[in-house]
Motif scaffolding. Structure first.
Motif, PDB file in Angstrom:
ATOM      1  N   THR A 255       0.850  -1.193   0.000  1.00 53.34           N
ATOM      2  CA  THR A 255       0.000   0.000   0.000  1.00 53.34           C
ATOM      3  C   THR A 255       0.884   1.241   0.000  1.00 53.34           C
ATOM      4  OG1 THR A 255      -1.680  -1.172   1.293  1.00 53.34           O
ATOM      5  CG2 THR A 255      -1.867   1.219   1.183  1.00 53.34           C
ATOM      6  N   PHE A 256       0.534   2.190  -0.865  1.00 54.73           N
ATOM      7  CA  PHE A 256       1.284   3.452  -0.940  1.00 54.73           C
ATOM      8  C   PHE A 256       0.295   4.601  -0.950  1.00 54.73           C
ATOM      9  CE2 PHE A 256       2.902   7.016  -3.459  1.00 54.73           C
ATOM     10  CZ  PHE A 256       4.074   7.305  -2.773  1.00 54.73           C
ATOM     11  N   SER A 257       0.583   5.641  -0.171  1.00 50.36           N
ATOM     12  CA  SER A 257      -0.277   6.829  -0.167  1.00 50.36           C
ATOM     13  C   SER A 257       0.585   8.080  -0.186  1.00 50.36           C
ATOM     14  CB  SER A 257      -1.199   6.841   1.057  1.00 50.36           C
ATOM     15  OG  SER A 257      -0.456   6.966   2.250  1.00 50.36           O
ATOM     16  N   LYS A 258       0.049   9.095  -0.813  1.00 48.29           N
ATOM     17  CA  LYS A 258       0.730  10.384  -0.905  1.00 48.29           C
ATOM     18  C   LYS A 258      -0.301  11.484  -0.755  1.00 48.29           C
ATOM     19  CE  LYS A 258       3.557  13.278  -3.971  1.00 48.29           C
ATOM     20  NZ  LYS A 258       4.242  13.386  -5.274  1.00 48.29           N
ATOM     21  N   THR A 259       0.035  12.489   0.036  1.00 49.15           N
ATOM     22  CA  THR A 259      -0.870  13.615   0.219  1.00 49.15           C
ATOM     23  C   THR A 259      -0.086  14.914   0.236  1.00 49.15           C
ATOM     24  OG1 THR A 259      -2.589  14.578   1.638  1.00 49.15           O
ATOM     25  CG2 THR A 259      -0.771  13.465   2.735  1.00 49.15           C
ATOM     26  N   THR A 260      -0.746  15.977  -0.156  1.00 50.29           N
ATOM     27  CA  THR A 260      -0.146  17.314  -0.085  1.00 50.29           C
ATOM     28  C   THR A 260      -0.748  18.119   1.052  1.00 50.29           C
ATOM     29  OG1 THR A 260      -1.760  18.175  -1.688  1.00 50.29           O
ATOM     30  CG2 THR A 260       0.326  17.346  -2.569  1.00 50.29           C
ATOM     31  N   LYS A 261      -1.594  17.484   1.865  1.00 47.02           N
ATOM     32  CA  LYS A 261      -2.230  18.191   2.974  1.00 47.02           C
ATOM     33  C   LYS A 261      -1.209  18.493   4.049  1.00 47.02           C
ATOM     34  CE  LYS A 261      -6.392  18.246   5.776  1.00 47.02           C
ATOM     35  NZ  LYS A 261      -7.694  17.642   6.012  1.00 47.02           N
ATOM     36  N   THR A 262      -1.157  19.742   4.491  1.00 47.20           N
ATOM     37  CA  THR A 262      -0.161  20.165   5.477  1.00 47.20           C
ATOM     38  C   THR A 262      -0.698  20.136   6.902  1.00 47.20           C
ATOM     39  OG1 THR A 262      -0.794  22.478   5.062  1.00 47.20           O
ATOM     40  CG2 THR A 262       1.078  21.589   3.804  1.00 47.20           C
TER      41      THR A 262
END
Length: 851
Positions: free
Chosen positions: A616-623
């Protein structure tokens, strides 16, 4: 009580409607209500949010042009105490008469009741006082507008404003801005006293945020200060601060151009009563000292145990309780390396992630043993958390199975259990709930229950017999989780036991990225009450019963009402029908129907054994929580049963009567599954947010399986999916959800939601949800339920509706009304808007936002 509430609601509604015509009710004579701000820049109207945010005064908020909060405020009595007392002043003796049968104290308290006082406090708090045009604030707004454009390179900006009267008590302000030409950066030079910093600057200036030819912007200079300071401090300049950087900007005799000189002076510091200066130095780390049981509330540490390990000095007030490597693996500051801020941050982050220490204190001191005075001693102070800690939580829950649930979850955490910074968490859970959708012959309110226990052992490193530093460096904060669990539940009527086991690796490739690799993910589901199947899945029973009544079979299969008896009658008739032992001989259509019913029964009642590996891989730009412009991408791929099949084939294991291999007398599942989930949010300003979600998932059985286990399949509908349908009640395809719990092995979901503020913490939303589930590459043959090609996309269902949400800070309570907009299960010509009414709407209750 309901009648009183209805009357109060009607009173408020009528009051709002009446007061809508009197928005100036609380506007003093000679004053005006601000109804509009208009900003003209070089003669053009500007709606830019950043520009309008410079204004001190803005008109009262509105919903579709209606000033709801202003009108609520106008309904309020601003002095309810005076009004209450005036009632007795106008009617002498009234107070004494009421006091006789209520008492004086109760009469006084009556004035503080909701009807006399509380309702007005509520209206004032929820409402919004009228925004009165104030010339002082208007002038401040004008100054801020000038300053805004000045900071964006318009050094000769001119501004004025006009106050226009719309009516006697209403007015608007028009701001006129003339920017003239913008200034652009010309030559950029640097004057740096310290030779060491001058060399660093020249190396990094290619990444400068201020470049020749760019329009002047003050924010660029602020960011450039931080960039230079960060670069210097990450390359040894321990004492350097952004305040040491001064930009000289020269526009004399320049036509809309500005020369920039970057001035970095020497280091200035206070020494007793005098100020001294010296050139900045670059520092190296001469020693790393680690205090493993630091007591912050005492100056006497009384070190009794110490050890030197790989150039680290480890100290303890008591006997050292940690293996040295467990601590030093978390330290990125090393002896002989150049001082770097980012190493301090990484060290603090990793140590906090161990969960055995409080947030660490990392300090640096000049090494007095160094005659050149360019060495630092790094001192890391660690305060251990308690070895044992107990926690318990009590929650009210809502899910796709439970309408309401009550759960109690106590847990015990044991830290540093093997002296290697490991943590062991033992948690138990007890849940009872109610579901109106489940079989409930005894009519019990709490007809759902679950009890379980979990053991989770976490290692703060990749637990393998070989090093993985080159592949997954410790800067990615790797960890290993070993978990086992057991749960017994009574929810969908079959009653299950669930055994799970996990061996997984977790790490963070980048700051906002997470990765997880489950080397082993084991699940064994044992059904305890399989004979209850037809009591739970009533639609399957009704279909089988209707067929059974048309054929002559064993009369013992039926009760006095000529209905099939569960379980003896249903199993007996299925056996006879599939053996074609009926009179007359069962038709092919009915034979296929009975076969399909039996295949589904077997699939949902047989025990499942799953041995899977997944990534599983996840990426977010939420700071942070306040960030409303971001995206989140998550993907997962899972493979189950392939290793067991390789072993079975290699050892020539025999197959069972179904042609499948078994593991410990259990037929194991074999499939490959992948998912893609993408969420995007746009901040539209004024507390308006547009959110979009897309999801695609597919699980393909092969080898040892003809279908996907129920626990790994997909469903559609519910508060976090297509909100116009109940959970499990949509699809597959255009089949019309003929079963009780409809699931399939492929899913497409698309959702969009426009969120806006109504008043205070009450928010609203308008949404549209599209999607469906299908069977593909499995043993389901029903054409309506299967995905054949792109033409099957016409079976995507569409639901739309609106919702109300109340923000309680720690979570959001959500109510959504979903309406079936396009129903693929309906006949041609009746698919659109046939059930678009409140009678067929679905009310969803949820906690927090759906995506």
């Amino acid at each position: 009580m309901k009648k009183i509430s209805a009357k109060i609601s009607l009173f408020i509604l009528i009051g709002i409607i009446i007061s809508a015509c009197n928005a100036e009710k609380r506007v003093p004579d000679g004053k005006q209500l601000l109804i509009k701000n208009q900003i003209l820049v070089n003669g053009k109207k500007i709606n830019n949010e950043d520009v309008h945010n410079q204004l001190y005064q803005k008109p009262n908020s509105s919903i579709l042009g209606y000033r709801l909060r202003l009108n609520l405020y106008n309904l309020a009595n601003l002095n309810p105490d005076s009004t209450y007392q005036a009632k007795f002043t106008k009617h002498p003796g009234k107070y004494e008469r009421q006091a006789k049968w209520l008492s004086a104290k109760q009469v006084d308290r009556l004035g503080q009741s909701f009807l006399y006082h509380g309702i007005h406090d509520f209206l004032k708090k929820t409402g919004e006082p009228p925004v009165i045009i104030d010339s002082v604030k208007t002038q401040k707004s004008l100054s801020r507008l000038k300053y805004y454009y000045f900071n964006n390179g318009f050094f000769n900006v001119e501004a004025d404003y006009e106050h226009d009267s719309v009516s006697l008590k209403r007015g608007k302000i028009k701001y006129n801005i003339t920017t003239h030409n913008a200034y652009f950066l010309d030559s950029i030079k640097a004057t740096i006293s310290s030779p060491a910093l001058d060399s660093l600057y020249n190396i990094s200036k290619e990444n400068s945020l201020i470049k020749s030819g760019k329009q002047y912007k003050t924010i660029d200079f602020s960011d450039e200060k931080n960039r230079i300071a960060s670069y210097f401090r990450n390359h040894g300049a321990y004492f350097f601060q952004p305040t040491s950087i001064v930009f000289d900007i020269d526009t004399i005799e320049k036509k809309h151009k500005a020369n920039v000189n970057v001035n970095i002076s020497d280091y200035s510091y206070q020494d007793k009563d005098s100020t001294k200066t010296e050139t900045f130095k670059l520092y190296k780390i001469s020693s790393v000292d680690i205090y493993t049981d630091y007591a912050p509330n005492t100056s006497k540490q009384n070190i009794t145990d110490s050890i030197s390990y790989q150039n680290f000095n480890i100290y303890s007030r008591e006997k050292l309780k940690y293996r040295p490597q467990a601590i030093t693996d978390a330290i990125f500051i090393s002896k002989g390396s150049v001082f770097a801020d980012y190493k301090t941050v990484l060290t603090s982050r990793y140590l906090s992630n161990l969960k055995i220490f409080n947030p660490p204190s990392i300090q640096y001191e000049i090494d007095k043993k160094d005659t050149l005075n360019n060495s630092l001693i790094a001192k890391i102070y660690l305060t251990p958390r308690k070895k044992y800690s107990f926690q318990a939580s009590f929650d009210l829950t809502h899910s796709n199975i439970q309408d309401i649930g009550i759960s109690f979850t106590p847990s015990l955490t044991i830290r540093n259990i093997f002296n290697g910074a490991e943590t062991l968490e033992i948690s138990t859970r007890a849940n009872i709930g109610s579901s109106k959708d489940l079989a409930n012959p005894n009519n019990q309110f709490f007809n759902v229950s679950e009890y379980g226990v979990d053991f989770k052992l976490n290692f703060p490193r990749i637990f393998l017999p070989f090093s993985t530093e080159k592949i997954i460096p410790k800067s990615m904060i790797p960890s290993t989780l070993i978990g086992i669990g057991y749960a017994t539940q009574k929810n969908i009527g079959l009653d299950k036991e669930n055994f799970t086991g996990t061996f997984s690796y977790n790490w963070n490739p980048k700051r906002n990225n997470t990765a997880r690799f489950d080397l082993l993910n084991i699940q064994f589901v044992r059904n305890l009450n399989s004979e209850n199947y037809f009591n739970v899945y009533g639609s399957s029973y009704n279909a089988l019963n209707a067929i059974g009544k048309t054929y002559i079979t064993n009369p013992d299969y039926f009760n006095d009402n000529n209905d099939l008896i569960i379980e003896s009658g249903t199993s007996g008739f299925i056996k006879d029908a599939l053996a074609r032992n009926t009179a007359p001989t069962i038709s092919e259509k009915d034979y296929d129907a009975v076969k399909s019913i039996e295949e589904r029964r077997v699939r949902l009642t047989e025990n499942d054994f799953i041995l899977a590996t997944n990534f599983t891989f996840s990426k977010t730009t939420k700071t942070d929580l306040a960030d409303n412009t971001f995206y989140l991408f998550k993907t997962k791929i899972e493979s189950a049963g392939s290793v067991l099949s390789l072993i079975s084939n290699a050892t020539n294991q025999k197959t069972n009567q179904n042609g499948h291999h078994e593991f410990f007398n259990l037929e194991y599942s074999e499939y490959i599954k992948t998912e893609f989930d993408y969420i995007k949010h746009w901040d539209l300003n004024h507390e308006k947010v547009l959110a979009v979600r897309t999801f695609f998932g597919i699980a393909i059985p092969f080898g040892n399986s003809d279908y996907i286990p129920f626990s790994r399949s997909y469903f559609s509908g519910g508060s976090n999916d297509n909100r116009a349908w109940q959970p499990y009640s949509l699809g597959p395809g255009s089949s019309g959800a003929t079963n009780d719990f409809n699931e399939a092995n492929m899913k497409i979901a698309l959702s969009s939601e426009y969120r806006f503020k109504i008043l205070g913490d009450l928010k609203g939303a308008i949404f549209a949800d599209a999607g469906n589930i299908w069977n593909v590459f499995d043993n389901v043959t029903d054409e309506k339920s299967t995905f054949k090609n792109f033409s099957s996309l016409k079976d995507i269902a569409l639901g739309s509706g609106f919702g109300l949400r109340y923000d309680l800070n720690f979570f959001v309570v959500r109510f959504d009304f979903g309406f079936k907009t396009y129903n693929p299960a309906e006949e041609t010509g009746k698919k659109w808007f046939r059930e678009y009414n409140f009678g067929h709407s679905v009310l969803n209750f949820g906690i927090n936002y759906p995506f």
